[in-house]
Write a protein that holds these residues in place. Structure first.
Motif, PDB file in Angstrom:
ATOM      1  N   UNK A 137       1.182  -1.049  -0.281  1.00 12.09           N
ATOM      2  CA  UNK A 137      -0.249   0.087  -0.022  1.00 12.09           C
ATOM      3  C   UNK A 137       0.911   1.125  -0.102  1.00 12.09           C
ATOM      4  N   UNK A 138       2.240   1.418  -0.602  1.00 13.52           N
ATOM      5  CA  UNK A 138       2.807   2.644  -0.570  1.00 13.52           C
ATOM      6  C   UNK A 138       1.823   2.986  -1.748  1.00 13.52           C
ATOM      7  N   UNK A 139       2.454   4.468  -1.493  1.00 12.26           N
ATOM      8  CA  UNK A 139       1.513   5.968  -2.736  1.00 12.26           C
ATOM      9  C   UNK A 139       2.757   5.812  -3.895  1.00 12.26           C
ATOM     10  N   UNK A 140       2.553   4.833  -5.013  1.00 11.03           N
ATOM     11  CA  UNK A 140       3.592   4.755  -6.216  1.00 11.03           C
ATOM     12  C   UNK A 140       2.705   4.685  -6.971  1.00 11.03           C
ATOM     13  N   UNK A 141       3.751   5.448  -8.056  1.00 10.20           N
ATOM     14  CA  UNK A 141       3.275   5.951  -9.676  1.00 10.20           C
ATOM     15  C   UNK A 141       3.756   5.517 -10.636  1.00 10.20           C
ATOM     16  N   UNK A 142       3.388   4.845 -11.562  1.00  9.83           N
ATOM     17  CA  UNK A 142       4.066   3.974 -12.279  1.00  9.83           C
ATOM     18  C   UNK A 142       4.022   4.963 -14.149  1.00  9.83           C
ATOM     19  N   UNK A 143       5.360   5.544 -14.624  1.00  7.64           N
ATOM     20  CA  UNK A 143       5.115   5.822 -15.070  1.00  7.64           C
ATOM     21  C   UNK A 143       5.349   5.102 -16.460  1.00  7.64           C
ATOM     22  N   UNK A 144       5.175   5.231 -17.921  1.00  2.00           N
ATOM     23  CA  UNK A 144       5.054   4.973 -18.960  1.00  2.00           C
ATOM     24  C   UNK A 144       6.675   5.411 -19.437  1.00  2.00           C
ATOM     25  N   UNK A 145       7.594   4.036 -19.848  1.00  6.28           N
ATOM     26  CA  UNK A 145       9.264   4.378 -20.831  1.00  6.28           C
ATOM     27  C   UNK A 145       8.591   3.579 -22.552  1.00  6.28           C
ATOM     28  N   UNK A 146       9.368   3.885 -22.871  1.00  7.53           N
ATOM     29  CA  UNK A 146       9.460   3.615 -24.021  1.00  7.53           C
ATOM     30  C   UNK A 146       9.974   2.474 -24.008  1.00  7.53           C
ATOM     31  N   UNK A 147      10.941   1.471 -23.290  1.00  7.03           N
ATOM     32  CA  UNK A 147      10.502   0.299 -23.121  1.00  7.03           C
ATOM     33  C   UNK A 147       9.902  -0.590 -23.230  1.00  7.03           C
ATOM     34  N   UNK A 148       9.189   0.018 -22.474  1.00  2.96           N
ATOM     35  CA  UNK A 148       7.903  -0.730 -21.875  1.00  2.96           C
ATOM     36  C   UNK A 148       6.787  -0.616 -23.186  1.00  2.96           C
ATOM     37  N   UNK A 149       6.754   0.305 -22.821  1.00  4.25           N
ATOM     38  CA  UNK A 149       5.513   0.373 -24.486  1.00  4.25           C
ATOM     39  C   UNK A 149       5.940  -0.215 -25.675  1.00  4.25           C
ATOM     40  N   UNK A 150       7.041  -0.356 -25.920  1.00  4.90           N
ATOM     41  CA  UNK A 150       7.704  -0.810 -26.960  1.00  4.90           C
ATOM     42  C   UNK A 150       6.789  -2.357 -27.025  1.00  4.90           C
ATOM     43  N   UNK A 151       7.551  -3.575 -25.408  1.00  2.68           N
ATOM     44  CA  UNK A 151       6.990  -4.948 -25.572  1.00  2.68           C
ATOM     45  C   UNK A 151       5.560  -4.851 -25.994  1.00  2.68           C
ATOM     46  N   UNK A 152       4.301  -3.547 -25.423  1.00  2.87           N
ATOM     47  CA  UNK A 152       2.623  -3.986 -25.194  1.00  2.87           C
ATOM     48  C   UNK A 152       2.630  -3.245 -26.999  1.00  2.87           C
ATOM     49  N   UNK A 153       3.541  -2.580 -28.033  1.00  2.00           N
ATOM     50  CA  UNK A 153       3.696  -2.877 -29.164  1.00  2.00           C
ATOM     51  C   UNK A 153       3.700  -3.586 -29.620  1.00  2.00           C
ATOM     52  N   UNK A 154       5.002  -4.381 -29.510  1.00  2.00           N
ATOM     53  CA  UNK A 154       5.161  -6.207 -29.987  1.00  2.00           C
ATOM     54  C   UNK A 154       4.120  -7.187 -30.051  1.00  2.00           C
ATOM     55  N   UNK A 164       0.909  -2.035 -42.735  1.00  2.00           N
ATOM     56  CA  UNK A 164       2.168  -1.738 -43.344  1.00  2.00           C
ATOM     57  C   UNK A 164       2.446  -0.621 -41.613  1.00  2.00           C
ATOM     58  N   UNK A 165       1.551  -0.276 -40.190  1.00  2.00           N
ATOM     59  CA  UNK A 165       1.698   0.619 -40.016  1.00  2.00           C
ATOM     60  C   UNK A 165       2.166  -0.382 -38.946  1.00  2.00           C
ATOM     61  N   UNK A 166       1.451  -1.827 -38.232  1.00  2.00           N
ATOM     62  CA  UNK A 166       2.349  -1.865 -37.629  1.00  2.00           C
ATOM     63  C   UNK A 166       3.045  -3.170 -37.633  1.00  2.00           C
ATOM     64  N   UNK A 167       2.945  -4.060 -38.828  1.00  2.00           N
ATOM     65  CA  UNK A 167       3.686  -5.071 -38.910  1.00  2.00           C
ATOM     66  C   UNK A 167       5.288  -4.778 -38.261  1.00  2.00           C
ATOM     67  N   UNK A 168       6.549  -3.397 -37.941  1.00  2.00           N
ATOM     68  CA  UNK A 168       7.472  -3.591 -37.914  1.00  2.00           C
ATOM     69  C   UNK A 168       7.480  -3.664 -36.184  1.00  2.00           C
ATOM     70  N   UNK A 169       6.434  -3.749 -35.443  1.00  2.00           N
ATOM     71  CA  UNK A 169       6.664  -3.597 -33.767  1.00  2.00           C
ATOM     72  C   UNK A 169       7.436  -4.422 -32.935  1.00  2.00           C
ATOM     73  N   UNK A 170       6.844  -5.668 -33.864  1.00  2.00           N
ATOM     74  CA  UNK A 170       7.593  -7.079 -33.003  1.00  2.00           C
ATOM     75  C   UNK A 170       8.902  -6.515 -32.862  1.00  2.00           C
ATOM     76  N   UNK A 171       8.950  -7.045 -34.489  1.00  2.00           N
ATOM     77  CA  UNK A 171      11.289  -6.200 -33.869  1.00  2.00           C
ATOM     78  C   UNK A 171      11.584  -5.742 -33.965  1.00  2.00           C
ATOM     79  N   UNK A 172      10.995  -4.546 -34.000  1.00  2.00           N
ATOM     80  CA  UNK A 172      11.535  -3.226 -33.288  1.00  2.00           C
ATOM     81  C   UNK A 172      11.742  -2.852 -32.188  1.00  2.00           C
TER      82      UNK A 172
END
Length: 445
Positions: A137-154, A164-172
């Motif tokens: 129950x800590x007062x914790x705020x978790x912010x989005x990082x580019x590496x975190x979101x890269x996994x989500x996009x992949x 064409x807009x998404x097929x590169x996101x996994x290898x990216x």
């Protein structure tokens, strides 16, 4: 000399089993140094002072903030940094995942500045350490990082129909995600019949990699969304990753069939309602405003400046989550929202100009506290585009530190509060850096 207002170091000295942490921390403080590792030249130039701020009074967070950014899957560095900041302790030497909050920890807010994932050596343990803070129950705020979101996009791209807009996101995601895949495969799949429903190697390659036409089509698809420099940078980056991704996987002992099977398991762990790490992206925020301070992973641009002025941070965070649910991954990942966890103020990034900075100041934001730009000698204060930034990524993870010639895992945190000012604590700088409220206001004259 001892600091009468600085409490993190004394807070752990009465715990003998924390002696290894104490030994690596500075024992004295100094007023924020004026060497190049601690400030840039713009901070010293009075002509760089934004006139709007001179008329404003700096407002400090109502509650002390402990900011730890870019742990990059080093759970030991993350937990030791919480202990060094005085917000957590181990009552006995019980290893990772056995923290308790101190009195200071119960009173402070802990902001994790993004990039929890990638590089290694302990992605899953790091995630479990963060989850433990919620359980405490800590007062914790978790912010989005580019590496975190890269996994989500992949993971999302793999689950959706290729375009064409998404097929590169996994290898990216590139080689830095491979340690996470290794951990997931070893823990969840290695002792199972994982290969029963997984297609052959060539089919997996087609599922994971962008098609040959992508490199011709993407520049036209991205026109009007990305700058010319941004399109060129993205294509060159993908040419490199397209050639090297499979090699990095094989070097780690993963075939493409294993990578595909692991990706499906990651979808289950992170995206399904009952997945162990479903909380990770669900609890994530884009920005957090505390007083005149804006905490985020990377930086801002003109569009985000206008959004923060007109609609505020609650709207920005809501827009972030709503955009994550959109089918069009391309429009999200190259938007102003995603630029907030990706930008380094390059020509390829969305621009921040005087117009955007004025909007940011009018929104009551005068200091940006960020990760993303790793420093090797502790925290640094700089003025970028007329806006004060505290660069607080102090290279915690052991893999980055090995590559940069630093020893062991990193330890440190940035503490912000009215009583202490801005405190930069790092095992890589000989003193604790302290900038008082008066000194910070003095940056602007």
């Amino acid at each position: 000399m001892p600091n009468p207002i600085l409490s993190p170091i004394p807070a752990i000295t009465d715990r003998p089993h924390h002696s290894d942490i104490i030994a690596r921390l500075p024992s004295e403080w100094t007023a924020w140094p004026r060497d190049e590792s601690s400030v840039n030249s713009h901070v010293l130039e009075p002509n760089e002072t934004p006139s709007l701020f001179k008329k404003s009074k700096l407002r400090w967070p109502k509650r002390s903030v402990v900011f730890i950014s870019d742990p990059h899957a080093d759970a030991v560095a993350f937990e030791d940094s919480l202990i060094a900041a005085g917000v957590a302790e181990r009552k006995k030497k019980s290893g990772l995942g056995h923290l308790s909050l101190t009195k200071k920890g119960k009173q402070s807010e802990i902001i994790v500045g993004g990039d929890c994932l990638d590089k290694g050596p302990s992605n899953l343990k790091l995630l479990r350490s963060v989850k433990q803070l919620y359980k405490l129950k800590a007062r914790i705020t978790l912010l989005a990082g580019n590496h975190d979101l890269r996994l989500l996009m992949g993971l999302l791209a793999l689950a959706r129909k290729k375009d064409v807009g998404n097929q590169h996101f996994f290898v990216r995601m590139g080689k830095k995600v491979v340690p996470l895949f290794n951990e997931v495969f070893d823990e969840y799949l290695a002792d199972t019949h994982w290969d029963k429903k997984i297609p052959d190697e060539e089919t997996c390659r087609d599922l994971l990699f962008p098609g040959d036409d992508w490199f011709k089509e993407f520049p036209f698809h991205a026109a009007g969304f990305l700058t010319v420099e941004g399109i060129d940078r993205e294509v060159r980056k993908m040419e490199s990753k397209n050639h090297s991704f499979e090699k990095h996987c094989l070097s780690a002992g993963l075939s493409l069939r294993q990578v595909y099977a692991t990706s499906l398991k990651c979808q289950q762990l992170f995206l399904h309602k009952k997945g162990e790490f479903n909380w990770f992206f669900r609890r994530m925020e884009l920005v957090a405003k505390r007083g005149s301070f804006l905490f985020l992973h990377a930086g801002l641009d003109d569009s985000m400046g206008q959004m923060l002025l007109k609609s505020g941070t609650k709207y920005a965070n809501k827009a972030f989550h709503r955009n994550l649910k959109r089918r069009d991954l391309f429009s999200f990942y190259y938007s102003s929202i995603a630029n907030t966890f990706r930008t380094k103020y390059r020509d390829a990034d969305l621009p921040l100009t005087e117009r955007g900075v004025n909007a940011i100041h009018k929104a009551g934001i005068h200091v940006v506290v960020q990760g993303h730009i790793n420093r090797q000698q502790g925290q640094r204060i700089t003025i970028k585009k007329g806006l004060v930034h505290v660069e607080a990524d102090i290279t915690l993870d052991c893999h980055s530190r090995t590559a940069e010639g630093l020893k062991g895992h990193g330890i440190g945190a940035t503490l912000i509060g009215k009583d202490t000012g801005i405190v930069g604590l790092s095992c890589d700088y000989p003193t604790v850096k302290v900038m008082t409220a008066t000194e910070l206001q003095g940056i602007y004259g």
